[in-house]
Write an enzyme that holds these catalytic residues in place. Sequence first.
Site, mmCIF file in Angstrom:
data_model
loop_
_atom_site.group_PDB
_atom_site.id
_atom_site.type_symbol
_atom_site.label_atom_id
_atom_site.label_comp_id
_atom_site.label_asym_id
_atom_site.label_seq_id
_atom_site.Cartn_x
_atom_site.Cartn_y
_atom_site.Cartn_z
ATOM 1 N N GLU A 117 0.957 -1.044 0.048
ATOM 2 C CA GLU A 117 -0.011 0.086 0.047
ATOM 3 C C GLU A 117 1.019 1.187 0.029
ATOM 4 O O GLU A 117 1.892 1.061 0.422
ATOM 5 C CB GLU A 117 -0.983 0.104 1.447
ATOM 6 N N LYS A 119 1.837 4.644 1.705
ATOM 7 C CA LYS A 119 2.074 5.188 2.926
ATOM 8 C C LYS A 119 1.697 6.522 2.927
ATOM 9 O O LYS A 119 2.710 7.718 2.736
ATOM 10 C CB LYS A 119 3.333 4.978 3.673
ATOM 11 N N ASP A 121 1.151 10.514 3.629
ATOM 12 C CA ASP A 121 1.478 11.163 4.881
ATOM 13 C C ASP A 121 0.591 12.050 5.513
ATOM 14 O O ASP A 121 0.561 13.033 5.194
ATOM 15 C CB ASP A 121 3.088 12.155 4.226
ATOM 16 N N TYR A 230 -7.549 2.107 5.884
ATOM 17 C CA TYR A 230 -6.616 0.967 5.476
ATOM 18 C C TYR A 230 -6.914 -0.287 6.415
ATOM 19 O O TYR A 230 -5.987 -1.122 6.378
ATOM 20 C CB TYR A 230 -5.196 1.477 5.566
ATOM 21 N N LYS A 319 10.506 3.360 3.544
ATOM 22 C CA LYS A 319 10.314 4.914 3.205
ATOM 23 C C LYS A 319 11.219 5.095 2.060
ATOM 24 O O LYS A 319 12.111 4.273 1.739
ATOM 25 C CB LYS A 319 10.937 5.462 4.491
ATOM 26 N N CYS A 413 9.034 50.095 0.547
ATOM 27 C CA CYS A 413 8.572 49.167 -0.534
ATOM 28 C C CYS A 413 9.781 48.905 -1.324
ATOM 29 O O CYS A 413 10.295 49.909 -1.841
ATOM 30 C CB CYS A 413 7.398 49.488 -1.292
ATOM 31 N N CYS A 416 8.500 50.913 -5.134
ATOM 32 C CA CYS A 416 8.147 52.198 -5.306
ATOM 33 C C CYS A 416 8.847 53.051 -4.209
ATOM 34 O O CYS A 416 8.847 54.361 -4.388
ATOM 35 C CB CYS A 416 6.535 52.194 -5.428
ATOM 36 N N CYS A 431 2.861 47.603 1.487
ATOM 37 C CA CYS A 431 3.028 48.871 0.820
ATOM 38 C C CYS A 431 1.813 49.884 0.896
ATOM 39 O O CYS A 431 0.609 49.828 0.596
ATOM 40 C CB CYS A 431 3.325 48.646 -0.640
ATOM 41 N N CYS A 436 1.291 51.829 -6.611
ATOM 42 C CA CYS A 436 2.453 51.128 -6.511
ATOM 43 C C CYS A 436 2.634 50.204 -7.817
ATOM 44 O O CYS A 436 1.673 49.450 -7.809
ATOM 45 C CB CYS A 436 3.111 50.313 -5.320
HETATM 46 S S1 IVH Z 1 -1.062 0.447 8.961
HETATM 47 C C1 IVH Z 1 -0.504 -1.762 12.564
HETATM 48 N N1 IVH Z 1 -1.237 1.423 6.525
HETATM 49 O O1 IVH Z 1 1.806 5.191 9.021
HETATM 50 C C2 IVH Z 1 -0.301 -1.084 11.315
HETATM 51 N N2 IVH Z 1 -0.529 3.035 8.217
HETATM 52 O O2 IVH Z 1 3.575 4.420 11.389
HETATM 53 C C3 IVH Z 1 -0.970 0.507 11.412
HETATM 54 N N3 IVH Z 1 -0.023 5.233 7.750
HETATM 55 O O3 IVH Z 1 0.103 5.361 12.180
HETATM 56 C C4 IVH Z 1 -0.815 1.222 10.289
HETATM 57 N N4 IVH Z 1 -0.503 4.711 5.307
HETATM 58 O O4 IVH Z 1 -0.539 6.982 10.274
HETATM 59 C C5 IVH Z 1 -0.965 1.698 7.601
HETATM 60 N N5 IVH Z 1 -1.531 2.080 4.300
HETATM 61 C C6 IVH Z 1 -1.141 2.488 5.461
HETATM 62 C C7 IVH Z 1 -0.781 3.622 6.002
HETATM 63 C C8 IVH Z 1 -0.245 3.829 7.398
HETATM 64 C C9 IVH Z 1 -0.154 5.716 6.197
HETATM 65 C C10 IVH Z 1 0.739 5.717 8.626
HETATM 66 C C11 IVH Z 1 -0.524 5.757 9.882
HETATM 67 C C12 IVH Z 1 0.331 5.038 10.955
HETATM 68 C C13 IVH Z 1 1.885 5.166 10.596
HETATM 69 C C14 IVH Z 1 2.681 3.926 10.870
#
Ligand code: IVH
Length: 672
Positions: A117, A119, A121, A230, A319, A413, A416, A431, A436
């Site tokens: 999946e 991740k 942010d 998720y 990551k 400014c 001007c 300004c 201006c």
């Molecule tokens: S699973 C036990 N799936 O990443 C598993 N987390 O450090 C729990 N996050 O707190 C998380 N996308 O905020 C999972 N597809 C995804 C995610 C995801 C983002 C974040 C989430 C979690 C942190 C894990």
Amino acid sequence: MIATMPQQIRNRVEKLRRELHEHDYRYYVLAKPTISDEQYDRMMRELSDLEEQYPQLQSPDSPTQRVGGEPTKEFATVTHSPSMLSLANSYSEEEIRDFDRRVHELLKRQTPTYVAELKVDGVAIALKYRYGMFVQGATRGDGNQGDDITHNLRTIRSIPLHLRSKVPSLMTIEVRGEVFMDKDEFEKMNMQRAANSQKVFINPRNATAGTLKLQDPKIVASRPIKMIAYSLFAPKYRGKLESHFENIQTLKSLGFPINEYTRRCKNIDEVIEFWRLWEGMRNSLPYDIDGVVAKVDSLKQQQDLGSIAKSPRWAMAFKFSARKAETRLKNIRLQVGRVGTVTPVADLEPVFLAGTTVSRATLHNPDYIRELDLRIGDTVVVEKGGDVIPKVSAVVTSKRQKESKPYVMQNRCPQCGSPIYRPQNEVNYFCVNSECPAQVKGRIEHFAHRGAMDIEGFGDSVVEQIVSLGLVKNYSDLYSLHKHRKILVALEHWGEKSTQNLIEAIGRSKKQPFPRVLFALGIRHVGAGVAQVLAEHFTSIEALQEATEEELRSVSEIGPKIAESIIHFFHDKHNRNIVKKLQESGVTLAASAVKTKGNLSGKTFVLTGTLPTYSREEAKRIIEENGGRVASGVNKIVDYVLVGEDAGAKLVRARKLGIRTISENELTNMIR
Ligand code: IVH
């Protein structure tokens, strides 16, 4: 007093709610709306009018609750069961393979398959549904206890207030997922905040986290937050669902948004391929991701693997390398915007960062510089956050030169030379000179840009030329630019054809609808959304010009800041002249072209209450077909208020202002 309520009303309310829920789902989850925003708004307005008239019908799962209720003082604490775990991180292929090896060892003879999946942010949340209804939402907190932010989460339209499919044995379920903001929505919001002298957020994740902590759900409702789900915990479902992938499909059928790129992987090689793919493609997504997550697919295997401390053994985050770089701050320059806002910009030693060379970054305002204690000559960290616009996010103080001095804001400014000042309670400097050249150009650029009058071929360099030549002093002069055709044709890089195209494009812009024109005027705090509301409410520029502060503030979306800014704009004789010139040039300065014929021609109506035979839609159509106009708010320029059963506040207001009220019967007589 609570009005008595016919069954017909109850049915109507239920129908509206059902349909609005469905449209929310189509828009926010499927991203495939089937009705226009206008139709949606109309249904929503009808529902909220009815709920206002019949408070006994109000309900926390009504779509109207998405706008947010009363502020809370303090969040209650929610205990998570099971606790909300986090993920162990890894950054290299080697570490990923180590993870796979461990999983194989622990599972002995069984072979795992994975789900990969993105991740996203954002910020983790947990949602509880009882008997299919959303009852509680919480932050992760320390994993064991989080804050109860139900009221805030209710305003997020991609979070279902009801589950879509009913599963009889499904009493209580818990859904976990991520809330986040799209990068472009984040930038838009930040730009608006900067223009309103509010603090800007560093990145979409900070903005999301900050928003969830707000005490006022109404503000949360105005922020562009989304959710993806998720994890699903459905104890009664045990036995039926055997894999994480099935869990996700179930989440989808229950009405949750899930990530479309989630993929089943036969082995770790496929996971690594997914990780590599998204490392390269992450910029093409509308939201930030900071890696991918691999999860063992089988729920039985997950259980066998268990967890250590705070993270499961069956999942890991892979990551991406950071999108940060160090470079030197060469200078801080001041830029002047169309309303005179003076914005500091960092000139950087060019540095290559996530695909582009960065040599400039926004610094937002002097407070931002002060908070970072940013000094010219410093080594700084530049980050590509939510968007391609890079930010200076930190100073490497260990590399600071001894002789460096704190930055002192200039007091003139740069364009001007006029003094700049900082009004009370503002973070920005301005300004003082409205003539201006930077402001003049900025206003014209704003007027012509795509979201406003959309004048094709009218880029910044064209504005630069015609303003410096003195052909245009303000945007109303654009409509007499054709008088200078000869000069334009003779300009460098111009010619007969581009001049003709530009003049035609300017001519076409006269047909832009009223809300766009209102936005194009560049009144401070009046963005495209506010302009739309104002246009609906006041329907013509005259009505808006004459509106008092009280009338403006009676519109629910208009707060004191916007009202004051509108009054201030029209109070200025210079602005009124410009608007008059636009009007003389034939620019659209009233809502939808009104028929000049018909018995109701030139008359403005407001509808309130339930009419005996016509629906609101029908009444509106009849009025418009006969040359009238329908506004949504009662103010001095309204001629008639059409009153039905159980009319509310609008009737009271009409009486207060001495506006004539009529019944449906009287309306029928008027058009006969
Ligand atoms: S699973 C036990 N799936 O990443 C598993 N987390 O450090 C729990 N996050 O707190 C998380 N996308 O905020 C999972 N597809 C995804 C995610 C995801 C983002 C974040 C989430 C979690 C942190 C894990």
